[in-house]
Design an enzyme around this catalytic site. Structure first.
Site, mmCIF file in Angstrom:
data_model
loop_
_atom_site.group_PDB
_atom_site.id
_atom_site.type_symbol
_atom_site.label_atom_id
_atom_site.label_comp_id
_atom_site.label_asym_id
_atom_site.label_seq_id
_atom_site.Cartn_x
_atom_site.Cartn_y
_atom_site.Cartn_z
ATOM 1 N N ASP A 90 4.589 -4.190 14.319
ATOM 2 C CA ASP A 90 5.045 -3.115 15.209
ATOM 3 C C ASP A 90 3.951 -2.688 16.185
ATOM 4 O OD1 ASP A 90 7.529 -3.019 14.032
ATOM 5 O OD2 ASP A 90 7.083 -1.319 12.728
ATOM 6 N N ASP A 147 -5.010 -4.096 4.926
ATOM 7 C CA ASP A 147 -6.380 -4.080 4.412
ATOM 8 C C ASP A 147 -6.576 -4.965 3.196
ATOM 9 O OD1 ASP A 147 -4.568 -2.232 3.359
ATOM 10 O OD2 ASP A 147 -6.132 -1.014 2.456
ATOM 11 N N ASP A 238 7.484 3.693 -1.228
ATOM 12 C CA ASP A 238 7.222 2.895 -2.424
ATOM 13 C C ASP A 238 7.583 3.654 -3.706
ATOM 14 O OD1 ASP A 238 5.202 4.739 -1.993
ATOM 15 O OD2 ASP A 238 3.583 3.265 -1.928
#
Length: 488
Positions: A90, A147, A238
């Site tokens: 995005d 990451d 999540d």
């Protein structure tokens, strides 16, 4: 005696009681964790015909780490004809072109990897994950944030865990690429290690609800679909999906022995953004799921209790800031009304929670940092407690906003490719130049506790001195890091 005195004592007592009960739940997880270690030898290796796997990499403006992420995903040791990789991109900056070139290189080597682009960022990460899911028919989905650098054998070590058809998700342990970068990253690693050892394993051992941590995990597609798919109505998509799936009867598995290296936020304002998202989202999930957890009949009492405190974990910061601010009025009350000493002695029993938490974190410390000496723990644990207290105002605000129902945008945590003690985020893209208003209140609270410390020493009241020393250090550290980072 004035009514306000009893109000202060009552509110302080309720806050300390919650912290005490929270510590008892952590003690229960610690006991479960030790049981899991004794039972580990009994676990048998599982066999499973390798299925097709979709690897999703949701990114947004990750100039410094996107190539590293693509490379790690492309190097996953898994049959090429059964591996599909989606970079859910995005991005609105030059990182998009950087990723495009990198993906093309791997495509030329025969890797099935695609850059998925949406018209807009509707639903943020949750929206991107669902969008990509609808473009694939893979029965299993692995997810890695920008990451992370998954080990090449990650899929071969996790996918066989789905041999049991009841397993809907497998979560693995986070490792830390820049653990020793600064005091800030050391404290974060210390806290996360406890979550990814004692907490997750303890909940799993006790057959309680655990959560997908947003990354470094694998889902069974049928589980996602059965639970209603990804939703962006909370900041922690999540945790939300985890509870919807487990309330549907799906089982989750935590693999402590499988690690996935990742980069910790090294800038205070980046950490604050992450903590804000986690704590506000957890409160939103509590509003969404707590009633169902309490009323669902097929859950055991112990699972309800653990789920209750799991969903309300973030509120501990609210109780911490309440205890901290009321500590000074309590010094006055104790001096003016010695007849109330018996009540204060009873309240001191609740301080046993700090001893329990010390044992809890020591077990995880010894498990994750085997080469570290006990002397390291003796300074690291107080530093962790102090900085957690220093973050309490910021995090408590996030919790209050979460319970209020006020919607706020998803703000991702920037990464700068920091490994070990090398690299810098100063003057780089995505680093914050602003000093949030709440930082000044953190500075004022530091002065408030300095004043409290001077006052109680002057009158010879030593009961709250250790607490106020930690509060001073914590708020001063958070204030200075925020101010320093904001000036980069």
């Amino acid at each position: 005696m004035h009514n306000w005195i009893w109000v202060v004592i009552a509110v302080y007592g309720v806050a300390m009681l919650f912290i005490f009960m929270y510590s008892m739940v952590q003690l229960s997880l610690l006991i479960n964790y030790r049981k899991s270690k004794r039972n580990a030898a009994a676990n048998k290796a599982e066999t499973f015909i390798l299925p097709k796997v979709l690897v999703q990499l949701p990114v947004y403006n990750e100039l410094y780490v996107v190539e590293r992420l693509i490379d790690a995903a492309a190097r996953l040791n898994y049959p090429k004809d059964k591996l599909e990789i989606q970079l859910l991109d995005d991005s609105s900056d030059e990182s998009f072109e950087v990723a495009t070139r990198r993906i093309q290189l791997w495509k030329e080597k025969g890797i099935n990897i695609n850059q998925v682009r949406r018209i807009d960022r509707k639903g943020f990460k949750a929206g991107a994950l669902q969008y990509g899911l609808d473009l694939s028919d893979a029965p299993f989905i692995a997810i890695f944030d920008a990451d992370f650098i998954p080990d090449p054998e990650f899929l071969n070590r996790t996918i066989p865990g789905f041999a049991n058809n009841k397993i809907g998700m497998i979560q693995t342990r986070w490792e830390h690429l820049n653990r020793d970068y600064s005091l800030l990253t050391r404290v974060q690693a210390f806290a996360l290690d406890a979550h990814f050892t004692v907490e997750q394993t303890g909940r799993n051992q006790g057959a309680h609800f655990i959560n997908f941590n947003g990354t470094a995990g694998v889902w069974r597609r049928a589980c996602i679909d059965d639970a209603g798919g990804w939703s962006a109505d909370t900041l922690t998509e999540d945790l939300d999906l985890s509870y919807r799936a487990q309330l549907k009867g799906w089982e989750f598995k935590f693999m402590e022995g499988v690690g996935a290296p990742a980069e910790l936020p090294a800038e205070m304002n980046a950490l604050k953004n992450q903590q804000y998202r986690w704590n506000k989202g957890a409160a939103e999930c509590a509003v969404k799921h707590l009633k169902k957890v309490i009323t669902t009949k097929n859950l055991t009492v112990s699972t309800r209790i653990h789920a209750f405190f799991h969903l309300l974990n973030s509120t501990v910061f609210l109780w911490i800031i309440v205890c901290a601010v009321l500590s000074l009025p309590l010094v006055f009350i104790k001096e003016l009304h010695p007849e109330l000493n018996k009540i204060f002695y009873l309240g001191a029993i609740l301080l046993l929670s700090f001893t329990v938490l010390a044992i809890f974190y020591y077990v995880s410390f010894r498990e994750m940092e085997k080469v570290k000496s006990r002397s390291t723990f003796l300074w690291l644990y107080p530093a962790f407690l102090s900085i957690s207290m220093g973050m309490s105002l910021h995090n408590a605000r996030a919790v209050v906003l979460g319970f209020s129902g006020k919607r706020t945008p998803f703000i991702r945590t920037p990464k700068w490719n920091l490994i070990g003690q090398t690299g810098t985020f100063a003057n780089k893209n995505y680093s914050s130049r602003n000093i949030p208003v709440i930082t000044w209140f953190e500075g004022l609270l530091c002065l408030y506790f300095i004043g409290a410390l001077i006052f109680e020493i002057a009158i010879g009241a030593w009961g709250f001195v250790p607490l106020h020393l930690m509060l001073i250090f914590g708020f001063a550290t958070v204030f200075m890091y925020s101010f320093k980072n904001g000036g980069n």
